[in-house]
Write an enzyme that holds these catalytic residues in place. Sequence first.
Site, PDB file in Angstrom:
ATOM      1  N   GLU A  35      -1.519   3.846   1.334  1.00 31.33           N
ATOM      2  CA  GLU A  35      -1.566   5.137   2.000  1.00 31.33           C
ATOM      3  C   GLU A  35      -2.861   5.800   1.536  1.00 31.33           C
ATOM      4  O   GLU A  35      -3.111   5.889   0.336  1.00 31.33           O
ATOM      5  CB  GLU A  35      -0.361   5.978   1.577  1.00 31.33           C
ATOM      6  CG  GLU A  35      -0.290   7.249   2.361  1.00 31.33           C
ATOM      7  CD  GLU A  35       0.833   8.185   1.936  1.00 31.33           C
ATOM      8  OE1 GLU A  35       1.708   7.779   1.162  1.00 31.33           O
ATOM      9  OE2 GLU A  35       0.780   9.331   2.391  1.00 31.33           O
ATOM     10  N   ARG A 327       6.005  -3.760 -10.159  1.00 34.34           N
ATOM     11  CA  ARG A 327       4.709  -3.096 -10.179  1.00 34.34           C
ATOM     12  C   ARG A 327       4.087  -3.234 -11.557  1.00 34.34           C
ATOM     13  O   ARG A 327       4.761  -3.494 -12.547  1.00 34.34           O
ATOM     14  CB  ARG A 327       4.830  -1.643  -9.769  1.00 34.34           C
ATOM     15  CG  ARG A 327       5.657  -0.780 -10.672  1.00 34.34           C
ATOM     16  CD  ARG A 327       6.054   0.534 -10.002  1.00 34.34           C
ATOM     17  NE  ARG A 327       4.933   1.407  -9.755  1.00 34.34           N
ATOM     18  CZ  ARG A 327       4.551   1.804  -8.534  1.00 34.34           C
ATOM     19  NH1 ARG A 327       5.185   1.402  -7.489  1.00 34.34           N
ATOM     20  NH2 ARG A 327       3.542   2.619  -8.392  1.00 34.34           N
ATOM     21  N   LYS A 337      -0.755   7.964  -8.353  1.00 28.88           N
ATOM     22  CA  LYS A 337      -1.864   8.644  -7.685  1.00 28.88           C
ATOM     23  C   LYS A 337      -1.749  10.151  -7.854  1.00 28.88           C
ATOM     24  O   LYS A 337      -2.750  10.838  -7.973  1.00 28.88           O
ATOM     25  CB  LYS A 337      -1.874   8.280  -6.200  1.00 28.88           C
ATOM     26  CG  LYS A 337      -2.538   6.942  -5.939  1.00 28.88           C
ATOM     27  CD  LYS A 337      -2.726   6.696  -4.454  1.00 28.88           C
ATOM     28  CE  LYS A 337      -1.470   6.146  -3.844  1.00 28.88           C
ATOM     29  NZ  LYS A 337      -1.646   5.595  -2.498  1.00 28.88           N
TER      30      LYS A 337
HETATM   31  P1  ATP Z   1       1.338   5.434  -6.490  1.00 28.79           P
HETATM   32  O1  ATP Z   1       2.737   5.259  -6.962  1.00 28.79           O
HETATM   33  O2  ATP Z   1       0.299   5.180  -7.498  1.00 28.79           O
HETATM   34  O3  ATP Z   1       1.101   6.703  -5.745  1.00 28.79           O
HETATM   35  P2  ATP Z   1       1.892   4.068  -4.102  1.00 28.79           P
HETATM   36  O4  ATP Z   1       2.887   2.995  -4.197  1.00 28.79           O
HETATM   37  O5  ATP Z   1       2.365   5.337  -3.553  1.00 28.79           O
HETATM   38  O6  ATP Z   1       1.146   4.252  -5.482  1.00 28.79           O
HETATM   39  P3  ATP Z   1       0.531   2.974  -1.877  1.00 28.79           P
HETATM   40  O7  ATP Z   1      -0.744   3.392  -1.317  1.00 28.79           O
HETATM   41  O8  ATP Z   1       1.762   3.218  -1.108  1.00 28.79           O
HETATM   42  O9  ATP Z   1       0.627   3.634  -3.291  1.00 28.79           O
HETATM   43  O10 ATP Z   1       0.480   1.478  -2.346  1.00 28.79           O
HETATM   44  C1  ATP Z   1      -0.063   0.451  -1.584  1.00 28.79           C
HETATM   45  C2  ATP Z   1       0.523  -0.850  -2.059  1.00 28.79           C
HETATM   46  O11 ATP Z   1       0.241  -1.041  -3.446  1.00 28.79           O
HETATM   47  C3  ATP Z   1       2.023  -0.879  -1.917  1.00 28.79           C
HETATM   48  O12 ATP Z   1       2.399  -2.120  -1.358  1.00 28.79           O
HETATM   49  C4  ATP Z   1       2.529  -0.732  -3.313  1.00 28.79           C
HETATM   50  O13 ATP Z   1       3.753  -1.399  -3.458  1.00 28.79           O
HETATM   51  C5  ATP Z   1       1.415  -1.360  -4.137  1.00 28.79           C
HETATM   52  N1  ATP Z   1       1.359  -0.778  -5.468  1.00 28.79           N
HETATM   53  C6  ATP Z   1       1.270   0.529  -5.779  1.00 28.79           C
HETATM   54  N2  ATP Z   1       1.281   0.711  -7.109  1.00 28.79           N
HETATM   55  C7  ATP Z   1       1.370  -0.524  -7.668  1.00 28.79           C
HETATM   56  C8  ATP Z   1       1.428  -1.011  -9.012  1.00 28.79           C
HETATM   57  N3  ATP Z   1       1.399  -0.190 -10.055  1.00 28.79           N
HETATM   58  N4  ATP Z   1       1.523  -2.343  -9.194  1.00 28.79           N
HETATM   59  C9  ATP Z   1       1.543  -3.181  -8.147  1.00 28.79           C
HETATM   60  N5  ATP Z   1       1.494  -2.793  -6.862  1.00 28.79           N
HETATM   61  C10 ATP Z   1       1.414  -1.475  -6.614  1.00 28.79           C
HETATM   62 MG    MG Z   2       3.562   4.742  -1.640  1.00 24.33          MG
END
Ligand code: ATP
Ligand code: MG
Length: 627
Positions: A35, A327, A337
């Site tokens: 996102e 993760r 984020k």
């Molecule tokens: P955050 O929790 O940091 O805001 P998010 O999951 O909201 O991250 P997205 O932009 O939705 O961020 O993530 C894009 C992809 O990266 C998704 O498929 C998510 O599962 C993966 N992802 C996010 N954080 C991690 C992590 N710490 N380890 C592995 N994969 C991750």
């Molecule tokens: Mg997300």
Amino acid sequence: MTDIKPSLNFLEQIIEEDLRTGKHGGRIATRFPPEPNGYLHIGHAKSICLNYGLAQKYNGTFTLRFDDTNPSKEEIEYVESIIEDVQWLIGELFNPHSSNVPPPSGGGMGGGQDSVKGRCPNPLPEGEGTIESPLLGERVRVRGKGMTVKFAADYFEQMYQWAEELILKGKAYVCDQTLEEMRANRGTPTQPMIPSAGRDFPPEKNLELFRQMRDGHFNEGERTLRAKIDLASPNFNMRDPVMYRILKMPHHRTGDKWCIYPMYDWAHGLEDAIEKITHSICTLEFEHHRPLYDWFLDQIDEFAPLTEPIASDGANIYRPRQYEFARLNLTYTVMSKRKLLELVKNGLVSGWNDPRMPTICGCRQRGYTPEAIRAFCKEIGVARMNSTIDVVKLENAIRDDLNKRALRRMGVLRPIKLIIDNYPGGQTEQLEAVNNPENESDGTRLVPFSKVLYIEQDDFMEDAPKKYFRLTPGQEVRLRYAYYVTCTGCVKDASGNVTEVHCTYDPATRGGQSADGRRVQGTIHWVSAEHAVSAEVRLYDRLFTKENPDDPQDPTDYKDYLNPHSLEVITDVKLEPSLADATIAERYQFERIGYFCVDSVDSTPDRLVFNRTASLRDSWAKMEKKG
Ligand code: ATP
Ligand code: MG
């Protein structure tokens, strides 16, 4: 499953089985779906390396797809940074030709696709090679035809049409509960959700209301579109989830076209299906969303051409399947984020690319190589158990990479003068120094040597303990690549601070060996004072003092654990003159000190700034052992 090699991770096992059985017609398609509401961090790197790596390994396709369904938090700046970071990490450039996108209609924020396109080289060369990347300031390897980039927003129209179909089939309805009411009405594991009136309206009425939502007849929060699934499901995600909410905001790609936007759970599976993703890989927190993801696809399967062609066994080969993995969490940092944005907004770091940040651009700014991050992601592997990885593993990955590649140089961080009393004044010798003992082809360079040198302050001690092998009166040490010198004493100022160290040298030890075979215990680095280049050095340490600053059990705010010593700036270091032409793409080992790179933001030819990427060894482990 049969014949599964134990060395494969669980996703590779699944893929090999799918290839064996011909599921998806032998096709493998993965994607990374961020996102665009922040910069990517090292956790995202794990997901990118995993998805890209699987596509590479199984001759599949990889797509960077923006999950841009929430304009309230999304910005074109994030879109651009994400493209830049993914390109850098996988070493493949964005290919505008391979992407789904004519420029966005209407205004919105920034220039949409155009502004992305404008920053990318075009057209891309075919096949292997390197290309000058204006984004990265260095040459990047290009493989194949470049990376495909897609935007979920480009499917809004399609998603909307499908939503109308669901309404007409009685599978979705317009709800007039506010978010608070919905929350209050959601029920308990034993009590079902309290429905709103719309659940029993005829489809035609719901369709009319939905169109009114789309046409802006309602205010934000007044109506939602919800799926009609199961008010009593033990999985709360299935209790009539929201599919659309009203957001009167322009979108970076669709401008003012929409005032309703799809929810993640509705949109995500459709995006995967439209792109014919085969293995939809995400983190564990989405596991309980999978039934909903599948439910939506099942409904659409009934009327949309998405499902064709059908495999010989009758299965739908375009049907994506979601798989979840753990993760990445890292010690001594935070990885959400939202929290990283908070650090940036509050000025607690210099920006998303502050070298102390766990962001990909922060790592890049600090001097990390994509190879090191990829090696780290490979090493930590992929599993379904949540765990926290010691940040030392990441630091060791860059040490391992730079040990092989970084050119060796001499630089004195905290200089004090060393005067060689028996060396002729005005004489300069050029001494040969090895550029990289790990790679002979990096050759040698000449380093000027003269009567007055700089050495590190802590390489001299007037009253030294027994095992101090550096300079102390009466002791002989080797000056790296130069001569043996014997310390004769020092000069102090009125307050007793040492201002000069004195020594004599043995001319018969040129190059650092003695003809008589006598040995010295210590070797120290130096820079000729007259020839030295002055520079600024930034020493980075961990951003937090606590292993898990984000511990949910700990009531203290994570920001209270910021390490006050995470950045030390030394403004007048002395470097050997060959570093005067250092460029951003080069990384160096300053001998005995650590790995450094030129700061790509603040460094200028007149005023060089170096970032310490990593110390030579893990000094925290030493400190912790000492207690
Ligand atoms: P955050 O929790 O940091 O805001 P998010 O999951 O909201 O991250 P997205 O932009 O939705 O961020 O993530 C894009 C992809 O990266 C998704 O498929 C998510 O599962 C993966 N992802 C996010 N954080 C991690 C992590 N710490 N380890 C592995 N994969 C991750
Ligand atoms: Mg997300």
